[in-house]
Each structure stands twice: as structure tokens, then as C-alpha cells.
Enzyme design. Structure first.
Site, PDB file in Angstrom:
ATOM      1  N   SER A   1      -9.608   9.207  -9.666  1.00 40.79           N
ATOM      2  CA  SER A   1     -10.236  10.138  -8.725  1.00 40.79           C
ATOM      3  C   SER A   1      -9.298  11.296  -8.380  1.00 40.79           C
ATOM      4  O   SER A   1      -9.102  11.623  -7.215  1.00 40.79           O
ATOM      5  CB  SER A   1     -10.675   9.381  -7.470  1.00 40.79           C
ATOM      6  OG  SER A   1     -11.892   9.865  -6.996  1.00 40.79           O
ATOM      7  N   TRP A   2      -8.742  11.928  -9.418  1.00 47.20           N
ATOM      8  CA  TRP A   2      -7.829  13.056  -9.239  1.00 47.20           C
ATOM      9  C   TRP A   2      -6.716  12.688  -8.257  1.00 47.20           C
ATOM     10  O   TRP A   2      -6.165  11.601  -8.357  1.00 47.20           O
ATOM     11  CB  TRP A   2      -8.598  14.322  -8.819  1.00 47.20           C
ATOM     12  CG  TRP A   2      -9.754  14.632  -9.742  1.00 47.20           C
ATOM     13  CD1 TRP A   2     -11.079  14.563  -9.435  1.00 47.20           C
ATOM     14  CD2 TRP A   2      -9.704  15.042 -11.137  1.00 47.20           C
ATOM     15  NE1 TRP A   2     -11.853  14.898 -10.535  1.00 47.20           N
ATOM     16  CE2 TRP A   2     -11.030  15.194 -11.584  1.00 47.20           C
ATOM     17  CE3 TRP A   2      -8.674  15.289 -12.042  1.00 47.20           C
ATOM     18  CZ2 TRP A   2     -11.346  15.582 -12.887  1.00 47.20           C
ATOM     19  CZ3 TRP A   2      -8.986  15.672 -13.338  1.00 47.20           C
ATOM     20  CH2 TRP A   2     -10.314  15.825 -13.738  1.00 47.20           C
TER      21      TRP A   2
ATOM     22  N   HIS B   1     -14.300  19.966 -17.712  1.00 45.24           N
ATOM     23  CA  HIS B   1     -14.344  19.388 -16.358  1.00 45.24           C
ATOM     24  C   HIS B   1     -12.901  19.353 -15.853  1.00 45.24           C
ATOM     25  O   HIS B   1     -12.219  18.332 -15.921  1.00 45.24           O
ATOM     26  CB  HIS B   1     -14.952  17.987 -16.431  1.00 45.24           C
ATOM     27  CG  HIS B   1     -15.312  17.377 -15.108  1.00 45.24           C
ATOM     28  ND1 HIS B   1     -16.587  16.904 -14.814  1.00 45.24           N
ATOM     29  CD2 HIS B   1     -14.579  17.136 -14.002  1.00 45.24           C
ATOM     30  CE1 HIS B   1     -16.604  16.400 -13.593  1.00 45.24           C
ATOM     31  NE2 HIS B   1     -15.397  16.521 -13.076  1.00 45.24           N
TER      32      HIS B   1
ATOM     33  N   GLU C   1     -24.310  14.934 -10.211  1.00 45.75           N
ATOM     34  CA  GLU C   1     -23.426  13.945  -9.582  1.00 45.75           C
ATOM     35  C   GLU C   1     -23.906  13.666  -8.173  1.00 45.75           C
ATOM     36  O   GLU C   1     -24.269  14.596  -7.444  1.00 45.75           O
ATOM     37  CB  GLU C   1     -21.973  14.460  -9.457  1.00 45.75           C
ATOM     38  CG  GLU C   1     -21.189  14.521 -10.726  1.00 45.75           C
ATOM     39  CD  GLU C   1     -19.763  15.036 -10.522  1.00 45.75           C
ATOM     40  OE1 GLU C   1     -19.159  14.778  -9.463  1.00 45.75           O
ATOM     41  OE2 GLU C   1     -19.272  15.715 -11.442  1.00 45.75           O
TER      42      GLU C   1
ATOM     43  N   ASN D   1     -24.393  19.171  -8.047  1.00 39.93           N
ATOM     44  CA  ASN D   1     -23.731  17.960  -7.576  1.00 39.93           C
ATOM     45  C   ASN D   1     -23.995  17.791  -6.085  1.00 39.93           C
ATOM     46  O   ASN D   1     -24.033  18.775  -5.338  1.00 39.93           O
ATOM     47  CB  ASN D   1     -22.232  18.021  -7.857  1.00 39.93           C
ATOM     48  CG  ASN D   1     -21.946  17.900  -9.354  1.00 39.93           C
ATOM     49  OD1 ASN D   1     -22.857  17.621 -10.138  1.00 39.93           O
ATOM     50  ND2 ASN D   1     -20.700  18.102  -9.746  1.00 39.93           N
TER      51      ASN D   1
ATOM     52  N   ASN E   1     -17.716  22.442 -15.161  1.00 44.99           N
ATOM     53  CA  ASN E   1     -17.987  21.634 -13.980  1.00 44.99           C
ATOM     54  C   ASN E   1     -17.468  22.316 -12.726  1.00 44.99           C
ATOM     55  O   ASN E   1     -16.274  22.610 -12.619  1.00 44.99           O
ATOM     56  CB  ASN E   1     -17.314  20.261 -14.089  1.00 44.99           C
ATOM     57  CG  ASN E   1     -17.632  19.387 -12.883  1.00 44.99           C
ATOM     58  OD1 ASN E   1     -18.785  18.999 -12.698  1.00 44.99           O
ATOM     59  ND2 ASN E   1     -16.653  19.095 -12.053  1.00 44.99           N
ATOM     60  N   GLU E   2     -18.382  22.572 -11.795  1.00 45.58           N
ATOM     61  CA  GLU E   2     -18.058  22.975 -10.428  1.00 45.58           C
ATOM     62  C   GLU E   2     -17.101  24.151 -10.292  1.00 45.58           C
ATOM     63  O   GLU E   2     -15.992  24.014  -9.734  1.00 45.58           O
ATOM     64  CB  GLU E   2     -17.441  21.790  -9.682  1.00 45.58           C
ATOM     65  CG  GLU E   2     -18.349  20.601  -9.566  1.00 45.58           C
ATOM     66  CD  GLU E   2     -17.794  19.534  -8.635  1.00 45.58           C
ATOM     67  OE1 GLU E   2     -16.563  19.476  -8.457  1.00 45.58           O
ATOM     68  OE2 GLU E   2     -18.581  18.774  -8.091  1.00 45.58           O
TER      69      GLU E   2
HETATM   70  C1  BG6 Z   1     -16.742  16.007  -7.959  1.00 48.94           C
HETATM   71  C2  BG6 Z   1     -16.045  16.091  -9.303  1.00 48.94           C
HETATM   72  O1  BG6 Z   1     -16.555  17.174  -7.251  1.00 48.94           O
HETATM   73  O2  BG6 Z   1     -16.296  15.036  -7.085  1.00 48.94           O
HETATM   74  C3  BG6 Z   1     -15.533  14.752  -9.814  1.00 48.94           C
HETATM   75  O3  BG6 Z   1     -16.872  16.685 -10.256  1.00 48.94           O
HETATM   76  C4  BG6 Z   1     -14.860  14.006  -8.690  1.00 48.94           C
HETATM   77  O4  BG6 Z   1     -14.677  14.983 -10.891  1.00 48.94           O
HETATM   78  C5  BG6 Z   1     -15.896  13.776  -7.583  1.00 48.94           C
HETATM   79  O5  BG6 Z   1     -14.241  12.821  -9.077  1.00 48.94           O
HETATM   80  C6  BG6 Z   1     -15.336  13.002  -6.410  1.00 48.94           C
HETATM   81  O6  BG6 Z   1     -14.209  13.656  -5.899  1.00 48.94           O
HETATM   82  P1  BG6 Z   1     -12.869  12.854  -5.688  1.00 48.94           P
HETATM   83  O7  BG6 Z   1     -11.835  13.855  -5.382  1.00 48.94           O
HETATM   84  O8  BG6 Z   1     -13.168  11.932  -4.553  1.00 48.94           O
HETATM   85  O9  BG6 Z   1     -12.637  12.117  -6.967  1.00 48.94           O
END
Ligand code: BG6
Length: 467
Positions: free
Chosen positions: A425-426, A115, A371, A287, A156-157
Site C-alpha cells: 500500500s505504497w 500506475h 477502484e 475511483n 492512474n489518478e
Molecule cells: C488509490 C490508488 O488512490 O488508492 C492505489 O490507485 C492505492 O494504488 C489506493 O493503493 C489506496 O491508497 P493507499 O495509500 O491506502 O494504498
């Protein structure tokens, strides 16, 4: 487990585990990136909600919330810390204990192999060795866990990950490079196929899929030009991931379109295409976040932006997501659809349209909604309790469309809220929260407190557990 609809929630290793260098784990590209000067926020996942040390508490809470499945990812560099193929047994021990805990409560593990967090010795998805290395890692994982993991997912994605790395440039290696974008996408398809080849050798009872991000493409008009923009957007966002994964090949039209955009496809190998043909997925993880609303391409260079600031007040143009793919399509805006603070549409019907498109194009392949979640700035009371009514409304609206798709014959087998608890959240850091459970990052103990949405979801599962 086979016929039972699964209800659960999801996390990902880098976003929740913490313990970034503990027990022999090697660095991932996210560790390197977050520790480098390229990370302008200075925020890292070094500790996050420390799931590595709190997993027993987290899984117990899932069980208390009636959840019967947990989607998480394995950190590749916890299992294979260096490029010498030597397994870190302590890495396996962590996931063994995590799965023991799931089994104790009858929670089905749904495990993604990667991921976003590639080991740093792999570096990037354009590394020509990535698919062989990934297949090796996957085989080590399959042999170790075998049937204890009933649902494996490879990556993942691919579409979102590729876009963030090579188009938007907000994830490492932070490039704007369409040649690398296409190479990365192709390598991910080969990674999935080579991992599935290893999986099939073992004759497990488990099944394997890939987790897809993008929703179906739509437009505000149905003139031939708009319909063409929808077609190109679906090719760009969906078909290049799902066609090789499910059908085992790319359509000629897609290949021609990529070539006509000036991409050099000399990296494509005949033997890879054979492996893709022979090794397709059992299921799809879809997702559920947003759709792709598009219009015909009018001009300008390829570019894409997102809002990682979370400052959309409903008026600011800069807060919206934008995308132009030269010669293909542009992103459109529907003023009737609300945007969240990060400039993304809140449009629950998209998941219904997305599921129906998958059914129409690929037949009745099993689908798990891997998700679905709503990022917001939560406000807790003095006890740490959050009344997250907006999140409840968001999830409820999406779920109604998912249940409708199921009633209308889509083979939906389960659903995961993103996320089990608050986590990293990245690029958005920790203020953008998605969890069903609040994590207090300030109190020194990372105290967990279920939010109103946790109890709402618990009741929802009770009501719909036998669907
Ligand atoms: C998804 C990812 O696209 O979105 C997650 O698989 C991610 O890892 C989630 O946290 C929400 O995105 P963000 O950027 O708001 O954390």
C-alpha cells in the site's frame, strides 16, 4: 462484453507483482525510491504478494468469486527496460500469460498503462520528453495486445499522483513545488492525448479512458464564499483532469486562476493543445474513496498533509488529512462523518454526488468505478480467515449509492473492488490491507485465503449480475 455490467477487482503492477528485477525488467522510480535512504520505512514492493508467480492462482480465485473483469496495470519498465526503445519480450510474455488466464475464465482485462511506476530513465513527470516516450510505449502495447484488451486506460489518478509527488511530497520525487505540480498535471494530460492518438491509428474495437481519483467537492454551508470554494476545489481536483480528457480543452477561468497563483505557464505548447483537442477519451474510470469537503481560503501558505501512520483514534488532530491551497480553498471537517484510521472520511454518498456531477458536466460518458476499497488492520484466525465486517459494510454502502446513480441515469458500466488480494500500500506498507483475499506475508508461501468480504462480494455479484 459491450452491454454487460462488469464486476471485478483491481491491482497495480508495482503493488502486487514483485519480481522487481526478473526476466529483464528495468527499474522504475518506485524501485529506486524504495531502495534509497529517502524511504524511511525500508519497506519495498520487491516481492509483495508475488503476483508475478501466483497470477494463475489469483485469477482462478477471482473466477471462483464470480468476478468477470480484472483491472491491472502494466509495468512500463518490464516492457521497455531501457531508454533505447528495445522491447523486452519476456515482459510481454508475462502479460500474455496473464491475459490467457483471464480469457480461460471469461474475465475481461481492463488495463492501465501506468500506475505511478514510471521507468527510472524517465525519472519524473516533469521530464519534457515524458509525453513522447509514453506515446511510444503506449503504441507498442496497443500493437502487441490489440483487441485482446477491450478496455485500456492511460494513467492512474493524475490528480492524486500529482498531489503525492509535488504537493504532499510522500511519493517520489518528494517535492513541495506548485510549479512542478502544474507542469506534471499538464504533461499527464498531454501523455493521455498522445497515447490516444496512437490508439486511434490502429482502429481497434477496444476503447480507451483515463482513471480519475478525486470526488466531487462539497461544503457545509452554501454562502457565496463557500460556493466559490467548491468551484475552486472542483477546478483544482477534477476539472484540470477531466476537462482536457473529455472535452479536449481547459476552461479559460482555470488557466487564469493558475496564472494568478504565480505559476509560469510558458511550458504550455500550442501543438500540445491541438493534440488534446483532437484526442479525447471514450470513458472515465472513477475511483471511489473520499470527497473534497472544503471551505473558503482564510490564510497561510499552500500545504497538504496525509496520515501514513494509520494511528487515527478518532481524537488525534494530527491524524487527519489537511490541505490549504493559497487563494483557492481549504479542507473542512464535518464532525458527523467518521474517519478511518488514516484520517480519511468514510462517506459513501460521495460517489453518488461525484457520478451525478460527471453526468451533469460531461453528458452520458460511460464510467467504470475502477477502484473502491477500505484499508484496515485485518485480524486473521488460526486458519488465516478474516471476518472483515467493517469492509463489507463500507463496500455495501458505496455500492448502494452507485446502484442508485445508475438507476438515476448515470452511465455506470462496471465496478472494481480495490483490491483483488492484499498488496503493498505504497507508503502505508503491508499492514494497511484492502484485499478480498488475505495474503500471509509470514508463512514463506504467501498463502492466499479468501476473506468474508470475498464471499459476500461473490453473493452480491450473483444478485446483481444482470443489472
Ligand atoms: C488509490 C490508488 O488512490 O488508492 C492505489 O490507485 C492505492 O494504488 C489506493 O493503493 C489506496 O491508497 P493507499 O495509500 O491506502 O494504498
Amino acid at each position: 462484453m459491450k452491454d454487460k455490467f462488469l464486476w471485478g477487482s483491481a491491482t497495480a503492477a508495482y503493488q502486487c507483482e514483485g519480481a522487481w528485477d526478473e526476466d529483464g525488467k528495468g527499474p522504475s522510480i518506485w524501485d529506486d525510491y524504495c531502495h534509497s535512504t529517502a524511504n524511511l520505512t525500508g519497506i519495498t514492493g520487491d516481492v509483495s504478494c508475488d503476483h508475478y508467480h501466483h497470477f494463475k492462482e489469483d485469477i482462478k480465485m477471482m473466477a471462483e468469486g464470480n468476478q468477470n473483469t480484472y483491472r491491472f496495470s502494466i509495468s512500463w519498465s518490464r516492457i521497455l527496460p531501457k531508454d533505447d526503445h528495445v522491447v523486452n519480450e519476456a515482459g510481454f510474455r508475462f502479460y500474455d500469460e496473464l491475459i490467457d488466464e483471464c480469457e480461460k475464465y471469461g474475465i475481461v482485462p481492463n488495463v492501465t498503462l501506468v500506475h505511478y511506476d514510471l521507468p527510472d530513465y524517465i525519472g519524473t513527470w516533469t521530464n519534457p520528453k515524458v509525453s513522447d516516450e509514453f506515446a511510444y510505449y503506449a503504441s507498442v502495447v496497443f500493437k502487441h495486445f490489440g483487441n485482446r484488451i477491450p478496455l485500456y486506460a492511460t494513467i492512474n489518478e493524475p490528480s492524486h499522483n500529482t498531489a503525492c509527488c509535488y504537493l504532499i511530497g510522500n511519493y517520489p520525487p518528494n517535492e513541495h513545488n506548485m510549479q512542478h505540480f502544474v507542469e506534471c498535471a499538464y504533461n499527464m494530460a498531454v501523455c493521455t492525448a498522445k497515447a490516444i492518438r496512437e490508439f486511434r491509428k490502429l482502429n481497434l474495437n477496444s476503447t480507451i479512458g483515463v482513471v480519475h481519483a478525486s470526488g466531487a467537492s462539497e461544503s457545509l454551508a452554501d454562502t457565496p464564499k463557500y460556493l466559490e470554494a467548491i468551484k475552486y476545489s472542483n477546478m483544482f481536483h477534477n476539472d484540470w483532469v477531466l476537462d482536457p480528457a473529455i472535452k479536449g480543452y481547459y476552461e479559460d477561468e482555470l488557466i487564469e486562476k493558475v496564472k494568478s497563483s504565480g505559476i509560469d505557464l510558458s511550458f504550455v505548447k500550442k501543438e500540445d493543445l491541438e493534440i488534446i483537442k483532437d484526442n479525447t477519451v471514450d470513458w472515465i474510470g472513477q475511483n471511489a474513496y473520499d470527497r473534497n469537503l472544503v471551505k473558503p481560503y482564510t490564510g497561510g501558505e499552500t500545504t497538504a498533509t496525509v496520515n501514513n501512520r494509520g494511528d487515527n483514534d478518532g481524537t488525534s488532530k494530527s491524524a487527519r488529512e489537511s490541505k490549504i491551497i493559497k487563494g483557492w480553498f481549504e479542507v473542512d471537517r464535518d464532525e458527523n462523518v467518521p474517519l478511518n484510521k488514516w484520517g480519511r472520511e468514510v462517506y459513501p454518498r460521495q460517489i453518488y454526488n461525484t457520478l451525478l456531477r460527471i453526468k451533469d458536466r460531461y453528458g452520458n460518458i460511460p464510467i467504470w468505478i475502477t477502484e473502491n476499497g477500505h484499508g484496515q488492520y485485518d485480524i486473521a484466525d488460526e486458519n488465516g480467515y478474516v471476518e472483515d465486517n467493517e469492509r463489507i459494510e463500507f463496500l455495501n454502502n458505496y455500492l448502494q449509492w452507485i446502484l442508485k446513480a445508475k438507476e438515476d441515469g448515470v452511465n455506470v458500466r462496471g465496478y472494481y473492488v480495490w483490491s483483488t488480494m492484499d498488496l503493498y500500500s505504497w507508503i502505508n506498507g503491508y499492514k494497511k490491507r484492502y484485499g478480498l483475499v488475505r495474503v500471509d506475508y509470514e508463512d514463506g508461501n504467501l498463502k492466499r485465503t479468501p476473506k468474508k468480504s470475498f464471499y459476500w462480494y461473490k453473493d452480491f455479484i450473483t444478485k446483481y449480475k444482470d443489472i
